[in-house]
Design a protein around this motif. Structure first.
Motif, short mmCIF file in Angstrom:
data_model
loop_
_atom_site.label_atom_id
_atom_site.label_comp_id
_atom_site.label_asym_id
_atom_site.label_seq_id
_atom_site.Cartn_x
_atom_site.Cartn_y
_atom_site.Cartn_z
N THR A 11 44.77 23.76 38.07
CA THR A 11 43.32 23.60 37.99
C THR A 11 42.94 22.13 38.09
OG1 THR A 11 43.14 25.58 36.59
CG2 THR A 11 41.29 24.03 36.56
N GLN A 73 42.52 27.71 45.80
CA GLN A 73 41.07 27.89 45.60
C GLN A 73 40.65 29.36 45.46
OE1 GLN A 73 39.61 25.50 48.85
NE2 GLN A 73 39.20 23.75 47.50
N PRO A 74 41.05 30.26 46.37
CA PRO A 74 40.65 31.67 46.18
C PRO A 74 41.26 32.29 44.93
CG PRO A 74 42.16 31.45 48.04
CD PRO A 74 41.76 30.07 47.65
N ARG A 77 39.18 31.09 42.01
CA ARG A 77 37.88 31.77 42.01
C ARG A 77 38.01 33.19 41.48
NH1 ARG A 77 36.83 29.10 47.08
NH2 ARG A 77 37.56 30.96 48.19
N ASP A 78 39.06 33.90 41.93
CA ASP A 78 39.27 35.27 41.45
C ASP A 78 39.54 35.28 39.95
OD1 ASP A 78 38.87 36.24 43.97
OD2 ASP A 78 41.00 36.53 44.44
N ASP A 80 38.47 33.06 37.73
CA ASP A 80 37.19 32.80 37.05
C ASP A 80 36.34 34.06 36.99
OD1 ASP A 80 37.78 30.16 36.56
OD2 ASP A 80 36.70 29.39 38.30
N ALA A 81 36.31 34.80 38.11
CA ALA A 81 35.52 36.03 38.14
C ALA A 81 36.07 37.07 37.16
CB ALA A 81 35.51 36.60 39.56
N HIS A 279 28.67 36.60 47.17
CA HIS A 279 30.13 36.69 47.11
C HIS A 279 30.67 36.36 45.72
CE1 HIS A 279 29.29 32.42 48.04
NE2 HIS A 279 30.37 32.18 47.31
N ARG A 280 29.79 36.03 44.78
CA ARG A 280 30.23 35.67 43.44
C ARG A 280 29.89 36.78 42.44
NH1 ARG A 280 28.46 29.40 42.27
NH2 ARG A 280 29.93 28.37 43.67
#
Length: 297
Positions: A11, A73-74, A77-78, A80-81, A279-280
């Motif tokens: 991170t 990065q992806p 993001r996943d 975090d989601a 997309h979020r």
């Protein structure tokens, strides 16, 4: 590989690569720049490859660093989601919701949506930023934006609020006593029009429509402003005809301080929308705000 990197190390690497700065990444992560620098040296030693090129003034990923960050990065993001979805089970929304809007729509929100939202969700804070320019809400760290429907980017999810609206041409009774009220948009050439300069620097051309006939007028006028509220004040002071959204001027029309003209040439338009990236994962605070918008907006 001597030791598998930790999530914190990865991170931190992604944050440094995004900001191109140890200091800015440290601010985001709540760490000291020296701590981040040490973490990156240990990470590079464990992986056996240089990930960052450092100078006294800058830091940038190496080719290996760029490739690793692009793959990370992806995944981040996943993650975090996924964590946000788990956080939803805590119940009451909390944190700060950041919304970007132009001044007129912010005033509309302040009448009912904002008071209801803050009263209903005491653990939420609202950061409402007003500006005329249309920005990239994702790049500038906003959860949502508010604009007229025609200005909403096509890749966003948009929720209408406030109903349909329209722009109206209006002036003070005192001004209209000295000039013959316009009957068609062409008559505006014989009037003082209070012109609007857009954030791009261009002058707004007044748009009219009647029975399928559309007209766009580059109106004349000695006064040009870049703020709707100032245009309304100028019209009240008798300086000319202004063309503004009706929700910004309705109270003045009702009180008689201003008088509408060209009413049959001022069509309704879709109105305002609150929009956010599709997309979020929708944060609980934004979802709660949207619920209030749909209820009272």
């Amino acid at each position: 590989m001597n030791e598998k990197p930790s999530l914190g190390d990865l991170t931190a690497l992604a944050a440094i690569a995004a900001h191109r700065s140890f200091r800015k990444a440290a601010d985001e992560l709540g760490l000291k720049p020296s701590t981040l620098s040490h973490m990156m040296r240990v990470l590079e030693q464990n992986l056996g490859v240089r990930l960052l090129n450092r100078t006294t003034r800058s830091v940038a990923p190496t080719e290996a660093g760029e490739r690793l960050v692009a793959r990370l990065q992806p995944v981040l993001r996943d993650l975090d989601a996924a964590l946000q979805e788990i956080d939803d089970f805590r119940g009451r929304p909390s944190g700060t919701l950041r919304i970007n809007a132009h001044e007129a729509s912010a005033r509309l929100l302040m009448r009912s949506v904002v008071p209801t939202f803050l009263a209903r969700h005491p653990e939420m804070a609202l950061d409402l930023v007003t500006e005329g320019r249309l920005i990239d809400i994702v790049a500038e760290g906003f959860d949502a934006g508010i604009r007229l429907g025609e200005a909403v980017p096509q890749d966003m999810i948009a929720v209408r609020f406030g109903g349909e609206t329209r722009f109206v041409a209006m002036a003070s009774p005192a001004y209209l006593k000295t000039r013959k009220p316009p009957r068609t948009p062409d008559d505006l050439k014989d009037h003082n029009c209070i012109r609007l300069r857009l954030p791009s620097g261009k002058l707004y051309r007044w748009e009219f429509e009647k029975r399928g006939q559309e007209m766009t007028i580059d109106v004349p006028g000695a006064l040009t402003l870049d703020n709707i509220e100032l245009m309304i004040e100028a019209a009240i002071d008798g300086l000319g005809i202004a063309y503004v959204p009706i929700h910004s001027v309705r109270a003045h029309l009702d009180s008689g301080r201003l008088v509408g003209t060209l009413d049959d040439w001022c069509p309704t338009i879709p109105g305002l929308f609150i929009y956010y990236p599709g997309h979020r994962h929708v944060p609980p605070g934004l979802r709660a705000f949207l619920d209030v918008v749909k209820e009272v907006g």
